[in-house]
Design a protein around this motif. Structure first.
Motif, PDB file in Angstrom:
ATOM      1  N   ILE A 296       0.831  -1.202   0.000  1.00 39.20           N
ATOM      2  CA  ILE A 296       0.000   0.000   0.000  1.00 39.20           C
ATOM      3  C   ILE A 296       0.866   1.252   0.000  1.00 39.20           C
ATOM      4  O   ILE A 296       0.569   2.234  -0.656  1.00 39.20           O
ATOM      5  N   ASP A 297       1.980   1.241   0.737  1.00 38.89           N
ATOM      6  CA  ASP A 297       2.862   2.396   0.783  1.00 38.89           C
ATOM      7  C   ASP A 297       3.507   2.691  -0.564  1.00 38.89           C
ATOM      8  O   ASP A 297       3.886   3.819  -0.829  1.00 38.89           O
ATOM      9  N   LEU A 298       3.653   1.691  -1.415  1.00 41.47           N
ATOM     10  CA  LEU A 298       4.284   1.892  -2.708  1.00 41.47           C
ATOM     11  C   LEU A 298       3.329   2.442  -3.760  1.00 41.47           C
ATOM     12  O   LEU A 298       3.767   2.920  -4.787  1.00 41.47           O
ATOM     13  N   VAL A 299       2.026   2.376  -3.515  1.00 36.44           N
ATOM     14  CA  VAL A 299       1.024   2.832  -4.473  1.00 36.44           C
ATOM     15  C   VAL A 299       0.421   4.142  -3.980  1.00 36.44           C
ATOM     16  O   VAL A 299      -0.069   4.213  -2.864  1.00 36.44           O
ATOM     17  N   HIS A 300       0.505   5.174  -4.798  1.00 39.77           N
ATOM     18  CA  HIS A 300      -0.156   6.435  -4.470  1.00 39.77           C
ATOM     19  C   HIS A 300      -1.591   6.359  -4.971  1.00 39.77           C
ATOM     20  O   HIS A 300      -1.824   6.044  -6.141  1.00 39.77           O
ATOM     21  N   VAL A 301      -2.539   6.630  -4.106  1.00 39.97           N
ATOM     22  CA  VAL A 301      -3.957   6.605  -4.467  1.00 39.97           C
ATOM     23  C   VAL A 301      -4.497   8.022  -4.377  1.00 39.97           C
ATOM     24  O   VAL A 301      -4.336   8.692  -3.353  1.00 39.97           O
ATOM     25  N   TYR A 302      -5.118   8.481  -5.456  1.00 36.99           N
ATOM     26  CA  TYR A 302      -5.677   9.829  -5.526  1.00 36.99           C
ATOM     27  C   TYR A 302      -7.163   9.745  -5.830  1.00 36.99           C
ATOM     28  O   TYR A 302      -7.613   8.848  -6.536  1.00 36.99           O
ATOM     29  N   GLU A 303      -7.917  10.713  -5.323  1.00 39.03           N
ATOM     30  CA  GLU A 303      -9.333  10.851  -5.638  1.00 39.03           C
ATOM     31  C   GLU A 303      -9.566  12.253  -6.173  1.00 39.03           C
ATOM     32  O   GLU A 303      -9.086  13.227  -5.597  1.00 39.03           O
ATOM     33  N   VAL A 304     -10.279  12.351  -7.286  1.00 38.80           N
ATOM     34  CA  VAL A 304     -10.704  13.637  -7.834  1.00 38.80           C
ATOM     35  C   VAL A 304     -12.205  13.706  -7.602  1.00 38.80           C
ATOM     36  O   VAL A 304     -12.965  12.946  -8.186  1.00 38.80           O
TER      37      VAL A 304
ATOM     38  N   ASN B 248     -10.295  23.327 -17.618  1.00 45.80           N
ATOM     39  CA  ASN B 248      -9.532  22.069 -17.597  1.00 45.80           C
ATOM     40  C   ASN B 248      -9.225  21.585 -16.176  1.00 45.80           C
ATOM     41  O   ASN B 248      -8.153  21.063 -15.900  1.00 45.80           O
ATOM     42  N   THR B 249     -10.160  21.760 -15.287  1.00 48.92           N
ATOM     43  CA  THR B 249      -9.960  21.441 -13.873  1.00 48.92           C
ATOM     44  C   THR B 249      -9.573  19.994 -13.652  1.00 48.92           C
ATOM     45  O   THR B 249      -8.591  19.699 -12.960  1.00 48.92           O
ATOM     46  N   ILE B 250     -10.323  19.078 -14.218  1.00 49.11           N
ATOM     47  CA  ILE B 250     -10.064  17.657 -13.997  1.00 49.11           C
ATOM     48  C   ILE B 250      -8.735  17.255 -14.623  1.00 49.11           C
ATOM     49  O   ILE B 250      -7.945  16.538 -14.006  1.00 49.11           O
ATOM     50  N   CYS B 251      -8.462  17.740 -15.818  1.00 47.89           N
ATOM     51  CA  CYS B 251      -7.174  17.433 -16.470  1.00 47.89           C
ATOM     52  C   CYS B 251      -5.999  17.954 -15.641  1.00 47.89           C
ATOM     53  O   CYS B 251      -4.976  17.277 -15.517  1.00 47.89           O
ATOM     54  N   ASN B 252      -6.144  19.144 -15.070  1.00 46.05           N
ATOM     55  CA  ASN B 252      -5.077  19.697 -14.239  1.00 46.05           C
ATOM     56  C   ASN B 252      -4.856  18.866 -12.976  1.00 46.05           C
ATOM     57  O   ASN B 252      -3.714  18.634 -12.569  1.00 46.05           O
ATOM     58  N   ALA B 253      -5.925  18.415 -12.352  1.00 43.47           N
ATOM     59  CA  ALA B 253      -5.809  17.600 -11.141  1.00 43.47           C
ATOM     60  C   ALA B 253      -5.142  16.262 -11.455  1.00 43.47           C
ATOM     61  O   ALA B 253      -4.245  15.816 -10.730  1.00 43.47           O
ATOM     62  N   ILE B 254      -5.548  15.635 -12.554  1.00 44.24           N
ATOM     63  CA  ILE B 254      -4.949  14.356 -12.948  1.00 44.24           C
ATOM     64  C   ILE B 254      -3.486  14.562 -13.329  1.00 44.24           C
ATOM     65  O   ILE B 254      -2.616  13.778 -12.964  1.00 44.24           O
ATOM     66  N   GLY B 255      -3.192  15.628 -14.047  1.00 47.53           N
ATOM     67  CA  GLY B 255      -1.805  15.926 -14.424  1.00 47.53           C
ATOM     68  C   GLY B 255      -0.918  16.135 -13.213  1.00 47.53           C
ATOM     69  O   GLY B 255       0.225  15.670 -13.176  1.00 47.53           O
ATOM     70  N   TYR B 256      -1.429  16.830 -12.200  1.00 46.33           N
ATOM     71  CA  TYR B 256      -0.658  17.046 -10.978  1.00 46.33           C
ATOM     72  C   TYR B 256      -0.377  15.711 -10.296  1.00 46.33           C
ATOM     73  O   TYR B 256       0.752  15.445  -9.872  1.00 46.33           O
ATOM     74  N   ALA B 257      -1.389  14.854 -10.205  1.00 44.06           N
ATOM     75  CA  ALA B 257      -1.207  13.543  -9.566  1.00 44.06           C
ATOM     76  C   ALA B 257      -0.209  12.693 -10.349  1.00 44.06           C
ATOM     77  O   ALA B 257       0.632  12.013  -9.758  1.00 44.06           O
ATOM     78  N   GLN B 258      -0.273  12.735 -11.666  1.00 41.58           N
ATOM     79  CA  GLN B 258       0.672  11.982 -12.487  1.00 41.58           C
ATOM     80  C   GLN B 258       2.099  12.472 -12.264  1.00 41.58           C
ATOM     81  O   GLN B 258       3.020  11.683 -12.109  1.00 41.58           O
ATOM     82  N   PHE B 259       2.280  13.770 -12.226  1.00 44.00           N
ATOM     83  CA  PHE B 259       3.618  14.326 -12.031  1.00 44.00           C
ATOM     84  C   PHE B 259       4.145  13.991 -10.639  1.00 44.00           C
ATOM     85  O   PHE B 259       5.292  13.581 -10.481  1.00 44.00           O
TER      86      PHE B 259
ATOM     87  N   HIS C  77       6.363   6.365  -8.646  1.00 41.93           N
ATOM     88  CA  HIS C  77       5.586   5.406  -7.859  1.00 41.93           C
ATOM     89  C   HIS C  77       4.453   4.852  -8.704  1.00 41.93           C
ATOM     90  O   HIS C  77       4.021   5.480  -9.662  1.00 41.93           O
ATOM     91  N   ASP C  78       3.959   3.688  -8.319  1.00 39.23           N
ATOM     92  CA  ASP C  78       2.716   3.205  -8.890  1.00 39.23           C
ATOM     93  C   ASP C  78       1.604   4.118  -8.391  1.00 39.23           C
ATOM     94  O   ASP C  78       1.648   4.605  -7.256  1.00 39.23           O
ATOM     95  N   ALA C  79       0.608   4.366  -9.229  1.00 37.65           N
ATOM     96  CA  ALA C  79      -0.456   5.286  -8.830  1.00 37.65           C
ATOM     97  C   ALA C  79      -1.799   4.834  -9.368  1.00 37.65           C
ATOM     98  O   ALA C  79      -1.889   4.233 -10.446  1.00 37.65           O
ATOM     99  N   ILE C  80      -2.826   5.141  -8.606  1.00 36.55           N
ATOM    100  CA  ILE C  80      -4.215   4.942  -9.021  1.00 36.55           C
ATOM    101  C   ILE C  80      -4.918   6.272  -8.811  1.00 36.55           C
ATOM    102  O   ILE C  80      -4.856   6.852  -7.728  1.00 36.55           O
ATOM    103  N   ILE C  81      -5.575   6.771  -9.861  1.00 31.40           N
ATOM    104  CA  ILE C  81      -6.315   8.030  -9.785  1.00 31.40           C
ATOM    105  C   ILE C  81      -7.765   7.714 -10.129  1.00 31.40           C
ATOM    106  O   ILE C  81      -8.055   7.226 -11.218  1.00 31.40           O
ATOM    107  N   ARG C  82      -8.662   7.990  -9.188  1.00 35.41           N
ATOM    108  CA  ARG C  82     -10.089   7.706  -9.395  1.00 35.41           C
ATOM    109  C   ARG C  82     -10.865   9.009  -9.466  1.00 35.41           C
ATOM    110  O   ARG C  82     -10.708   9.878  -8.613  1.00 35.41           O
TER     111      ARG C  82
END
Length: 87
Positions: free
Chosen positions: A10-18, A45-56, A61-66
């Motif tokens: 779990i510590d290796l995976v970053h989990v984000y919620e938009v 472009n609010t959602i795209c900016n939030a996802i882009g920030y999480a990706q960067f 790290h492994d990441a999941i963005i929901r």
């Protein structure tokens, strides 16, 4: 898998919620790995900016963005493994 192994994974995976804000003024990017826990994104472009920030922020790290709708349902999921170069 033992409890210790699950915590390590779990510590290796970053989990984000938009999630849409309750005041209808943009979206919150929420995660335990963010320095302040949540960020507010508004404007075009609010959602795209939030996802882009999480990706960067999770590029090494492994990441999941929901993405969630107003009712709290998951409407979109992005998953990234650090071994891959593309989202």
């Amino acid at each position: 898998m033992s409890a210790l192994q699950r915590v390590f994974v779990i510590d290796l995976v970053h989990v984000y919620e938009v999630r849409p804000r309750t005041d209808k003024r943009g979206f919150d990017l929420i995660s335990d790995v963010l320095p302040l826990g949540r960020l507010w994104h508004g404007g075009s472009n609010t959602i795209c900016n939030a996802i882009g920030y999480a990706q960067f922020y999770s590029r090494s790290h492994d990441a999941i963005i929901r993405g969630y709708d107003d009712a709290g349902n998951v409407i979109e999921t992005h998953q990234h493994n650090r071994a891959s170069k593309e989202w």
